[in-house]
Design an enzyme around this catalytic site. Structure first.
Site, short mmCIF file in Angstrom:
data_model
loop_
_atom_site.label_atom_id
_atom_site.label_comp_id
_atom_site.label_asym_id
_atom_site.label_seq_id
_atom_site.Cartn_x
_atom_site.Cartn_y
_atom_site.Cartn_z
N GLY A 287 0.63 -1.29 0.01
CA GLY A 287 0.27 0.50 -0.02
C GLY A 287 0.66 1.19 0.37
O GLY A 287 1.97 0.83 0.25
N ASN B 260 -2.56 -8.51 1.04
CA ASN B 260 -2.87 -9.20 0.11
C ASN B 260 -3.35 -8.74 -1.38
O ASN B 260 -4.58 -8.88 -2.18
CB ASN B 260 -5.14 -10.31 0.51
CG ASN B 260 -5.52 -8.96 1.21
OD1 ASN B 260 -4.93 -7.65 1.09
ND2 ASN B 260 -6.69 -9.52 1.34
N THR C 222 -6.17 -2.92 -2.27
CA THR C 222 -6.42 -2.26 -2.06
C THR C 222 -4.70 -1.57 -2.60
O THR C 222 -4.42 -0.39 -3.24
CB THR C 222 -6.86 -1.08 -1.05
OG1 THR C 222 -5.93 -1.30 -0.15
CG2 THR C 222 -8.25 -1.17 -0.78
N GLY C 223 -3.87 -2.22 -2.20
CA GLY C 223 -2.60 -1.79 -2.97
C GLY C 223 -1.97 -2.75 -4.20
O GLY C 223 -2.60 -2.90 -4.79
N LYS D 64 -12.51 -6.96 9.60
CA LYS D 64 -12.03 -8.28 9.89
C LYS D 64 -10.36 -7.72 9.99
O LYS D 64 -9.65 -8.76 10.86
CB LYS D 64 -12.02 -9.20 8.84
CG LYS D 64 -12.99 -10.30 8.63
CD LYS D 64 -13.84 -10.76 7.81
CE LYS D 64 -12.89 -12.04 6.73
NZ LYS D 64 -13.65 -13.18 6.45
N ASN E 269 -4.31 -12.17 14.58
CA ASN E 269 -3.25 -12.80 14.52
C ASN E 269 -2.23 -12.44 14.47
O ASN E 269 -0.90 -13.04 14.52
CB ASN E 269 -3.57 -13.27 12.41
CG ASN E 269 -4.61 -14.18 12.42
OD1 ASN E 269 -5.17 -15.04 13.26
ND2 ASN E 269 -5.50 -14.28 11.33
N TYR F 27 -14.52 0.78 9.94
CA TYR F 27 -13.33 1.55 10.27
C TYR F 27 -12.71 2.06 11.52
O TYR F 27 -12.06 1.76 12.58
CB TYR F 27 -13.02 2.71 8.97
CG TYR F 27 -11.63 2.98 9.32
CD1 TYR F 27 -9.95 2.05 8.73
CD2 TYR F 27 -11.19 4.34 9.32
CE1 TYR F 27 -9.37 2.36 8.19
CE2 TYR F 27 -10.17 4.79 9.43
CZ TYR F 27 -8.60 4.01 8.59
OH TYR F 27 -7.72 4.37 8.84
P1 NAD Z 1 -3.31 1.68 1.31
O1 NAD Z 1 -4.91 1.17 1.01
O2 NAD Z 1 -2.89 1.93 0.57
O3 NAD Z 1 -2.56 0.82 2.10
C1 NAD Z 1 -3.10 -0.86 3.31
C2 NAD Z 1 -2.70 -1.81 1.93
O4 NAD Z 1 -3.05 -3.36 2.81
C3 NAD Z 1 -2.81 -2.63 0.99
O5 NAD Z 1 -1.48 -2.04 0.05
C4 NAD Z 1 -4.02 -3.59 1.13
O6 NAD Z 1 -4.13 -4.62 -0.26
C5 NAD Z 1 -4.01 -4.50 2.09
N1 NAD Z 1 -4.76 -5.39 2.86
C6 NAD Z 1 -5.80 -5.13 3.34
N2 NAD Z 1 -6.24 -5.37 4.04
C7 NAD Z 1 -5.80 -6.46 3.99
C8 NAD Z 1 -5.58 -8.06 4.09
N3 NAD Z 1 -6.62 -9.06 4.88
N4 NAD Z 1 -4.19 -8.84 4.18
C9 NAD Z 1 -3.05 -8.35 3.61
N5 NAD Z 1 -2.86 -7.64 3.58
C10 NAD Z 1 -4.35 -6.41 3.38
O7 NAD Z 1 -3.64 2.25 2.87
P2 NAD Z 1 -2.55 3.98 3.79
O8 NAD Z 1 -2.87 5.00 3.03
O9 NAD Z 1 -1.35 3.40 3.04
O10 NAD Z 1 -2.94 3.10 4.64
C11 NAD Z 1 -1.76 1.93 5.76
C12 NAD Z 1 -2.57 1.90 6.98
O11 NAD Z 1 -2.19 3.22 7.60
C13 NAD Z 1 -3.73 1.83 7.09
O12 NAD Z 1 -4.05 0.67 8.25
C14 NAD Z 1 -4.48 3.29 7.61
O13 NAD Z 1 -5.56 2.42 8.47
C15 NAD Z 1 -3.66 3.80 8.80
N6 NAD Z 1 -3.41 5.19 8.47
C16 NAD Z 1 -3.69 5.37 7.27
C17 NAD Z 1 -3.88 6.89 7.21
C18 NAD Z 1 -2.90 8.16 5.55
O14 NAD Z 1 -3.49 9.24 5.60
N7 NAD Z 1 -2.82 7.35 5.21
C19 NAD Z 1 -4.17 7.37 8.45
C20 NAD Z 1 -4.46 7.11 9.66
C21 NAD Z 1 -4.36 5.57 9.07
#
Ligand code: NAD
Ligand code: UDP
Length: 330
Positions: A14, A36, A39-40, A95, A103, A149
Protein backbone atom coordinates in the site's frame (compact mmCIF):
# COMPACT_ATOMS: atom_id res chain seq x y z
CA UNK A 1 24.23 -15.95 8.66
CA UNK A 2 23.88 -12.20 9.06
CA UNK A 3 22.72 -10.11 12.01
CA UNK A 4 20.01 -8.20 10.21
CA UNK A 5 16.91 -7.43 12.27
CA UNK A 6 13.84 -9.07 10.77
CA UNK A 7 10.65 -7.07 10.37
CA UNK A 8 7.21 -8.14 9.09
CA UNK A 9 5.22 -5.33 7.47
CA UNK A 10 1.55 -6.03 6.72
CA UNK A 11 -0.12 -3.84 4.12
CA UNK A 12 3.33 -3.56 2.54
CA UNK A 13 2.12 -2.98 -1.03
CA UNK A 14 0.00 0.00 0.00
CA UNK A 15 0.87 3.68 0.13
CA UNK A 16 2.38 3.83 3.63
CA UNK A 17 3.51 0.18 3.74
CA UNK A 18 5.65 0.59 0.63
CA UNK A 19 7.40 3.67 2.04
CA UNK A 20 8.01 1.72 5.26
CA UNK A 21 9.57 -1.12 3.26
CA UNK A 22 11.92 1.40 1.62
CA UNK A 23 12.91 2.88 4.98
CA UNK A 24 13.63 -0.42 6.71
CA UNK A 25 15.57 -1.71 3.69
CA UNK A 26 17.59 1.51 3.83
CA UNK A 27 18.31 0.79 7.52
CA UNK A 28 19.55 -2.69 6.47
CA UNK A 29 16.70 -4.74 7.96
CA UNK A 30 15.44 -7.99 6.49
CA UNK A 31 11.93 -6.99 5.36
CA UNK A 32 9.13 -9.54 5.08
CA UNK A 33 6.33 -7.80 3.21
CA UNK A 34 2.79 -9.18 3.43
CA UNK A 35 -0.25 -8.01 1.48
CA UNK A 36 -3.31 -9.45 -0.25
CA UNK A 37 -3.33 -6.55 -2.76
CA UNK A 38 -6.95 -5.64 -2.11
CA UNK A 39 -6.16 -1.92 -2.23
CA UNK A 40 -2.38 -2.12 -2.69
CA UNK A 41 -0.24 -2.63 -5.77
CA UNK A 42 2.89 -4.67 -6.43
CA UNK A 43 4.15 -1.75 -8.51
CA UNK A 44 4.77 0.11 -5.22
CA UNK A 45 7.34 -2.46 -4.08
CA UNK A 46 8.52 -4.20 -7.24
CA UNK A 47 11.83 -2.30 -7.14
CA UNK A 48 12.62 -4.20 -3.92
CA UNK A 49 12.06 -7.72 -5.32
CA UNK A 50 15.65 -8.24 -6.54
CA UNK A 51 17.07 -7.59 -3.04
CA UNK A 52 18.19 -10.55 -0.95
CA UNK A 53 16.90 -8.91 2.24
CA UNK A 54 13.35 -8.51 0.90
CA UNK A 55 10.61 -11.11 0.54
CA UNK A 56 6.93 -10.86 -0.27
CA UNK A 57 4.00 -12.99 0.88
CA UNK A 58 0.71 -12.59 -1.00
CA UNK A 59 -1.46 -13.35 2.02
CA UNK A 60 -4.67 -12.22 3.70
CA UNK A 61 -3.68 -11.21 7.24
CA UNK A 62 -7.21 -11.88 8.49
CA UNK A 63 -6.67 -15.61 7.97
CA UNK A 64 -3.99 -17.63 9.77
CA UNK A 65 -0.51 -16.24 9.15
CA UNK A 66 2.76 -18.05 9.42
CA UNK A 67 6.25 -16.64 9.02
CA UNK A 68 9.19 -19.02 9.31
CA UNK A 69 12.26 -17.98 11.32
CA UNK A 70 12.82 -15.23 13.87
CA UNK A 71 10.98 -11.94 13.91
CA UNK A 72 12.12 -8.85 15.80
CA UNK A 73 9.37 -6.45 14.76
CA UNK A 74 5.87 -6.49 13.29
CA UNK A 75 4.19 -3.43 11.79
CA UNK A 76 0.48 -4.08 11.26
CA UNK A 77 -0.49 -1.59 8.55
CA UNK A 78 -2.88 -3.72 6.51
CA UNK A 79 -6.32 -2.10 6.27
CA UNK A 80 -8.39 -0.27 3.70
CA UNK A 81 -7.76 3.36 4.61
CA UNK A 82 -9.85 5.67 2.48
CA UNK A 83 -13.54 6.37 3.19
CA UNK A 84 -14.50 5.13 -0.30
CA UNK A 85 -12.58 1.88 0.20
CA UNK A 86 -13.99 1.03 3.59
CA UNK A 87 -17.51 1.87 2.48
CA UNK A 88 -17.12 -0.61 -0.40
CA UNK A 89 -15.43 -3.34 1.63
CA UNK A 90 -16.78 -2.89 5.17
CA UNK A 91 -16.51 -6.53 6.28
CA UNK A 92 -12.88 -6.85 5.14
CA UNK A 93 -12.15 -3.62 6.99
CA UNK A 94 -13.65 -4.95 10.22
CA UNK A 95 -11.85 -8.27 9.81
CA UNK A 96 -8.37 -6.91 9.22
CA UNK A 97 -8.74 -4.61 12.25
CA UNK A 98 -9.91 -7.48 14.49
CA UNK A 99 -8.98 -10.96 13.20
CA UNK A 100 -5.94 -9.52 11.40
CA UNK A 101 -4.48 -7.85 14.48
CA UNK A 102 -5.29 -10.92 16.59
CA UNK A 103 -3.19 -13.03 14.21
CA UNK A 104 -0.36 -10.49 14.30
CA UNK A 105 -0.42 -10.34 18.11
CA UNK A 106 -0.32 -14.14 18.32
CA UNK A 107 2.63 -14.18 15.95
CA UNK A 108 4.41 -11.43 17.93
CA UNK A 109 3.89 -13.39 21.16
CA UNK A 110 5.19 -16.62 19.62
CA UNK A 111 8.28 -14.88 18.20
CA UNK A 112 8.92 -12.44 21.05
CA UNK A 113 8.61 -9.59 18.54
CA UNK A 114 7.77 -5.95 19.21
CA UNK A 115 4.56 -4.92 17.45
CA UNK A 116 3.22 -1.59 16.23
CA UNK A 117 -0.30 -0.92 14.99
CA UNK A 118 -1.33 1.78 12.56
CA UNK A 119 -4.12 3.50 14.43
CA UNK A 120 -5.70 6.69 13.22
CA UNK A 121 -7.15 10.09 14.02
CA UNK A 122 -10.49 8.42 13.18
CA UNK A 123 -10.51 6.94 16.69
CA UNK A 124 -11.48 10.50 17.71
CA UNK A 125 -14.44 10.39 15.26
CA UNK A 126 -16.07 13.78 14.65
CA UNK A 127 -14.12 15.37 17.50
CA UNK A 128 -15.56 17.74 20.07
CA UNK A 129 -12.11 18.53 21.44
CA UNK A 130 -9.79 20.55 19.25
CA UNK A 131 -6.92 20.00 18.62
CA UNK A 132 -7.08 16.31 19.51
CA UNK A 133 -4.87 15.09 22.34
CA UNK A 134 -4.24 11.41 23.08
CA UNK A 135 -6.30 11.78 26.28
CA UNK A 136 -9.50 12.49 24.29
CA UNK A 137 -11.71 9.37 24.00
CA UNK A 138 -13.49 10.42 20.86
CA UNK A 139 -16.94 10.90 19.40
CA UNK A 140 -17.67 7.96 17.11
CA UNK A 141 -20.95 6.67 15.68
CA UNK A 142 -20.47 2.88 15.89
CA UNK A 143 -23.21 2.11 13.36
CA UNK A 144 -22.57 5.00 10.95
CA UNK A 145 -20.90 4.29 7.60
CA UNK A 146 -17.44 5.16 8.95
CA UNK A 147 -18.03 2.99 12.04
CA UNK A 148 -16.55 -0.08 10.31
CA UNK A 149 -13.18 1.64 10.13
CA UNK A 150 -13.30 3.68 13.33
CA UNK A 151 -14.50 0.85 15.55
CA UNK A 152 -12.10 -1.68 13.99
CA UNK A 153 -9.25 0.69 14.81
CA UNK A 154 -10.55 1.27 18.34
CA UNK A 155 -10.86 -2.50 18.88
CA UNK A 156 -7.34 -2.85 17.48
CA UNK A 157 -6.04 -0.44 20.09
CA UNK A 158 -7.95 -2.26 22.86
CA UNK A 159 -6.66 -5.76 21.99
CA UNK A 160 -3.13 -4.46 21.47
CA UNK A 161 -3.17 -2.81 24.89
CA UNK A 162 -4.58 -6.04 26.41
CA UNK A 163 -1.69 -8.09 24.96
CA UNK A 164 0.69 -5.50 26.38
CA UNK A 165 -0.91 -5.59 29.83
CA UNK A 166 -1.68 -9.31 30.13
CA UNK A 167 1.11 -10.89 28.08
CA UNK A 168 3.78 -8.22 28.59
CA UNK A 169 4.12 -7.81 24.82
CA UNK A 170 6.09 -4.74 23.75
CA UNK A 171 3.51 -2.83 21.72
CA UNK A 172 3.30 0.61 20.11
CA UNK A 173 0.19 2.50 19.02
CA UNK A 174 0.60 5.29 16.51
CA UNK A 175 -2.42 7.49 15.75
CA UNK A 176 -1.78 8.68 12.22
CA UNK A 177 -3.41 11.89 10.94
CA UNK A 178 -4.09 12.48 7.21
CA UNK A 179 -0.87 11.65 5.39
CA UNK A 180 -0.14 12.16 1.70
CA UNK A 181 2.61 11.64 -0.85
CA UNK A 182 3.70 9.64 -3.89
CA UNK A 183 2.08 6.20 -4.40
CA UNK A 184 -1.37 7.20 -3.19
CA UNK A 185 -3.91 5.69 -5.58
CA UNK A 186 -5.27 8.31 -7.95
CA UNK A 187 -8.92 7.47 -7.33
CA UNK A 188 -8.85 6.05 -3.83
CA UNK A 189 -11.30 8.84 -2.99
CA UNK A 190 -9.07 10.70 -0.55
CA UNK A 191 -9.13 14.40 -1.04
CA UNK A 192 -5.59 15.00 -2.31
CA UNK A 193 -5.49 12.39 -5.09
CA UNK A 194 -9.10 13.29 -5.91
CA UNK A 195 -8.29 16.98 -6.44
CA UNK A 196 -4.97 16.42 -8.25
CA UNK A 197 -6.51 13.70 -10.46
CA UNK A 198 -9.40 16.01 -11.35
CA UNK A 199 -7.03 18.88 -12.15
CA UNK A 200 -4.87 16.65 -14.37
CA UNK A 201 -7.92 15.27 -16.24
CA UNK A 202 -9.40 18.74 -16.70
CA UNK A 203 -12.41 18.03 -14.46
CA UNK A 204 -13.94 20.35 -11.86
CA UNK A 205 -12.76 19.82 -8.28
CA UNK A 206 -15.44 18.24 -6.07
CA UNK A 207 -15.78 19.83 -2.64
CA UNK A 208 -17.98 17.83 -0.29
CA UNK A 209 -20.20 20.06 1.87
CA UNK A 210 -19.38 23.77 1.96
CA UNK A 211 -15.61 23.19 2.29
CA UNK A 212 -15.39 24.61 5.81
CA UNK A 213 -14.38 21.26 7.34
CA UNK A 214 -10.68 21.13 8.20
CA UNK A 215 -7.87 18.60 7.93
CA UNK A 216 -4.12 18.76 8.71
CA UNK A 217 -1.93 17.08 6.11
CA UNK A 218 1.40 15.39 6.85
CA UNK A 219 3.97 14.49 4.19
CA UNK A 220 4.79 10.78 4.10
CA UNK A 221 8.55 11.11 4.83
CA UNK A 222 7.77 12.94 8.08
CA UNK A 223 5.31 10.23 9.12
CA UNK A 224 7.80 7.44 8.36
CA UNK A 225 10.39 9.16 10.56
CA UNK A 226 7.81 9.35 13.39
CA UNK A 227 7.00 5.64 12.98
CA UNK A 228 10.68 4.74 13.03
CA UNK A 229 11.29 6.72 16.22
CA UNK A 230 8.21 5.39 18.04
CA UNK A 231 9.06 1.80 17.13
CA UNK A 232 12.48 2.20 18.72
CA UNK A 233 11.22 4.04 21.80
CA UNK A 234 10.22 2.43 25.09
CA UNK A 235 6.80 4.14 25.08
CA UNK A 236 3.69 1.93 24.99
CA UNK A 237 0.81 4.44 25.11
CA UNK A 238 -0.78 5.93 21.95
CA UNK A 239 1.06 8.78 20.22
CA UNK A 240 -0.41 11.19 17.65
CA UNK A 241 1.78 11.68 14.60
CA UNK A 242 0.73 14.27 12.04
CA UNK A 243 1.32 17.80 10.86
CA UNK A 244 -0.68 20.35 12.90
CA UNK A 245 -0.85 22.82 9.99
CA UNK A 246 -4.65 22.90 9.66
CA UNK A 247 -6.50 24.02 6.52
CA UNK A 248 -10.12 24.05 5.37
CA UNK A 249 -10.96 21.82 2.41
CA UNK A 250 -12.15 24.90 0.49
CA UNK A 251 -8.76 26.59 0.91
CA UNK A 252 -7.02 23.31 0.10
CA UNK A 253 -8.88 23.15 -3.24
CA UNK A 254 -7.62 26.67 -4.01
CA UNK A 255 -4.04 25.57 -3.23
CA UNK A 256 -4.37 22.63 -5.63
CA UNK A 257 -5.78 24.88 -8.35
CA UNK A 258 -2.75 27.19 -7.95
CA UNK A 259 -0.29 24.29 -7.80
CA UNK A 260 -1.58 22.58 -10.93
CA UNK A 261 -2.34 25.77 -12.86
CA UNK A 262 -5.69 24.32 -13.90
CA UNK A 263 -8.50 26.65 -14.92
CA UNK A 264 -11.13 24.25 -13.55
CA UNK A 265 -13.77 25.42 -11.07
CA UNK A 266 -14.82 23.88 -7.79
CA UNK A 267 -18.23 22.24 -7.57
CA UNK A 268 -20.07 21.37 -4.39
CA UNK A 269 -21.46 17.92 -3.55
CA UNK A 270 -23.17 16.44 -0.48
CA UNK A 271 -21.04 16.02 2.62
CA UNK A 272 -20.67 12.30 3.45
CA UNK A 273 -22.46 11.13 6.63
CA UNK A 274 -20.40 11.62 9.83
CA UNK A 275 -17.61 13.43 7.94
CA UNK A 276 -15.52 15.01 10.75
CA UNK A 277 -15.87 18.81 10.84
CA UNK A 278 -12.38 19.49 12.13
CA UNK A 279 -9.15 17.63 12.66
CA UNK A 280 -5.77 18.74 13.97
CA UNK A 281 -3.27 16.69 15.94
CA UNK A 282 -1.85 17.88 19.23
CA UNK A 283 1.71 16.58 18.85
CA UNK A 284 3.08 17.67 22.23
CA UNK A 285 3.72 14.03 23.16
CA UNK A 286 5.55 13.18 19.92
CA UNK A 287 7.77 16.22 20.39
CA UNK A 288 8.53 15.36 24.01
CA UNK A 289 8.88 11.58 23.78
CA UNK A 290 10.27 11.10 20.27
CA UNK A 291 11.93 14.48 19.66
CA UNK A 292 9.84 14.40 16.46
CA UNK A 293 8.28 17.25 14.53
CA UNK A 294 7.24 17.46 10.86
CA UNK A 295 9.92 19.07 8.68
CA UNK A 296 8.27 19.22 5.25
CA UNK A 297 5.68 21.95 4.85
CA UNK A 298 2.62 21.61 2.64
CA UNK A 299 4.07 23.70 -0.21
CA UNK A 300 7.08 21.40 -0.53
CA UNK A 301 5.12 18.18 0.09
CA UNK A 302 2.51 19.08 -2.50
CA UNK A 303 5.21 19.93 -5.05
CA UNK A 304 6.79 16.48 -4.63
CA UNK A 305 3.42 14.72 -4.71
CA UNK A 306 2.26 16.59 -7.80
CA UNK A 307 5.50 15.64 -9.58
CA UNK A 308 4.67 11.98 -8.89
CA UNK A 309 1.09 12.20 -10.18
CA UNK A 310 2.23 14.13 -13.25
CA UNK A 311 4.68 11.35 -14.10
CA UNK A 312 1.88 8.75 -14.40
CA UNK A 313 0.77 7.59 -17.85
CA UNK A 314 -2.44 8.86 -19.46
CA UNK A 315 -3.78 5.31 -19.25
CA UNK A 316 -3.18 5.26 -15.49
CA UNK A 317 -4.68 8.72 -15.11
CA UNK A 318 -7.89 7.72 -16.86
CA UNK A 319 -8.26 4.24 -15.34
CA UNK A 320 -11.65 3.87 -13.64
CA UNK A 321 -10.55 1.55 -10.82
CA UNK A 322 -7.22 1.40 -9.02
CA UNK A 323 -8.04 -1.47 -6.69
CA UNK A 324 -8.61 -5.21 -6.83
CA UNK A 325 -12.05 -5.31 -5.21
CA UNK A 326 -13.60 -7.38 -8.01
CA UNK A 327 -10.93 -10.03 -7.73
CA UNK A 328 -11.06 -10.34 -3.95
CA UNK A 329 -14.64 -9.52 -2.99
CA UNK A 330 -17.26 -12.12 -3.77
P1 NAD B 1 -3.47 1.62 1.46
O1 NAD B 1 -4.85 1.20 1.07
O2 NAD B 1 -2.62 2.24 0.41
O3 NAD B 1 -2.67 0.40 2.07
C1 NAD B 1 -3.28 -0.61 2.81
C2 NAD B 1 -2.66 -1.93 2.36
O4 NAD B 1 -3.20 -2.99 3.17
C3 NAD B 1 -2.99 -2.28 0.91
O5 NAD B 1 -1.81 -2.65 0.24
C4 NAD B 1 -3.95 -3.46 1.02
O6 NAD B 1 -3.89 -4.32 -0.09
C5 NAD B 1 -3.48 -4.10 2.32
N1 NAD B 1 -4.51 -4.92 2.97
C6 NAD B 1 -5.77 -4.56 3.31
N2 NAD B 1 -6.40 -5.61 3.90
C7 NAD B 1 -5.51 -6.63 3.95
C8 NAD B 1 -5.55 -7.97 4.44
N3 NAD B 1 -6.65 -8.47 5.00
N4 NAD B 1 -4.45 -8.74 4.34
C9 NAD B 1 -3.31 -8.25 3.76
N5 NAD B 1 -3.21 -7.00 3.28
C10 NAD B 1 -4.30 -6.21 3.36
O7 NAD B 1 -3.64 2.61 2.71
P2 NAD B 1 -2.53 3.47 3.51
O8 NAD B 1 -2.92 4.89 3.43
O9 NAD B 1 -1.17 3.08 3.10
O10 NAD B 1 -2.81 3.01 5.00
C11 NAD B 1 -1.97 2.07 5.66
C12 NAD B 1 -2.37 1.96 7.12
O11 NAD B 1 -2.22 3.22 7.77
C13 NAD B 1 -3.82 1.53 7.34
O12 NAD B 1 -3.88 0.67 8.45
C14 NAD B 1 -4.52 2.83 7.65
O13 NAD B 1 -5.67 2.63 8.45
C15 NAD B 1 -3.43 3.59 8.40
N6 NAD B 1 -3.65 5.04 8.32
C16 NAD B 1 -3.36 5.73 7.18
C17 NAD B 1 -3.58 7.10 7.13
C18 NAD B 1 -3.25 7.93 5.92
O14 NAD B 1 -3.49 9.14 5.95
N7 NAD B 1 -2.68 7.38 4.86
C19 NAD B 1 -4.11 7.76 8.26
C20 NAD B 1 -4.43 7.01 9.39
C21 NAD B 1 -4.15 5.64 9.42
N1 UDP C 1 -13.38 15.61 0.27
C1 UDP C 1 -13.83 16.52 -0.67
N2 UDP C 1 -13.79 16.18 -2.00
C2 UDP C 1 -13.32 14.99 -2.44
C3 UDP C 1 -12.84 14.06 -1.48
C4 UDP C 1 -12.89 14.41 -0.13
O1 UDP C 1 -14.27 17.63 -0.32
O2 UDP C 1 -13.32 14.76 -3.66
C5 UDP C 1 -13.41 15.98 1.69
C6 UDP C 1 -14.04 14.95 2.63
O3 UDP C 1 -15.45 15.09 2.70
C7 UDP C 1 -13.36 15.28 3.94
C8 UDP C 1 -11.96 15.77 3.51
O4 UDP C 1 -12.09 16.12 2.14
O5 UDP C 1 -14.03 16.31 4.60
C9 UDP C 1 -10.87 14.72 3.67
O6 UDP C 1 -11.33 13.53 3.07
P1 UDP C 1 -10.45 12.23 2.92
O7 UDP C 1 -11.31 11.21 2.26
O8 UDP C 1 -9.16 12.58 2.27
O9 UDP C 1 -10.07 11.78 4.41
P2 UDP C 1 -10.79 11.78 5.83
O10 UDP C 1 -9.97 12.73 6.60
O11 UDP C 1 -12.22 12.25 5.72
O12 UDP C 1 -10.68 10.38 6.27
Amino acid sequence: MNNRKRILITGAAGFLGSHLCDRFIKEDYHVIAMDNLITGRLKNIEHLFPLENFEFYNQDVSTFIHVPGDLDYILHFASPASPIDYLKIPIQTLKVGSLGIHNCLGLAKAKGARLMIASTSEVYGDPEVHPQTEEYWGHVNPIGPRGVYDEAKRFQEAITMAYHTYHGLDTKIIRIFNTYGPRMRLNDGRVLPAFIGQALRGEDLTIFGDGSQTRSFCYVDDLVEGIYRLLHSDYNQPVNVGNPDEISIGDFAEEIIKLTGTDQKVIYQDLPVNDPKQRQPDITKAIKILGWEPKIDRAEGLKRTYAYFKSLSTEELNKKEHNNFDKYVK
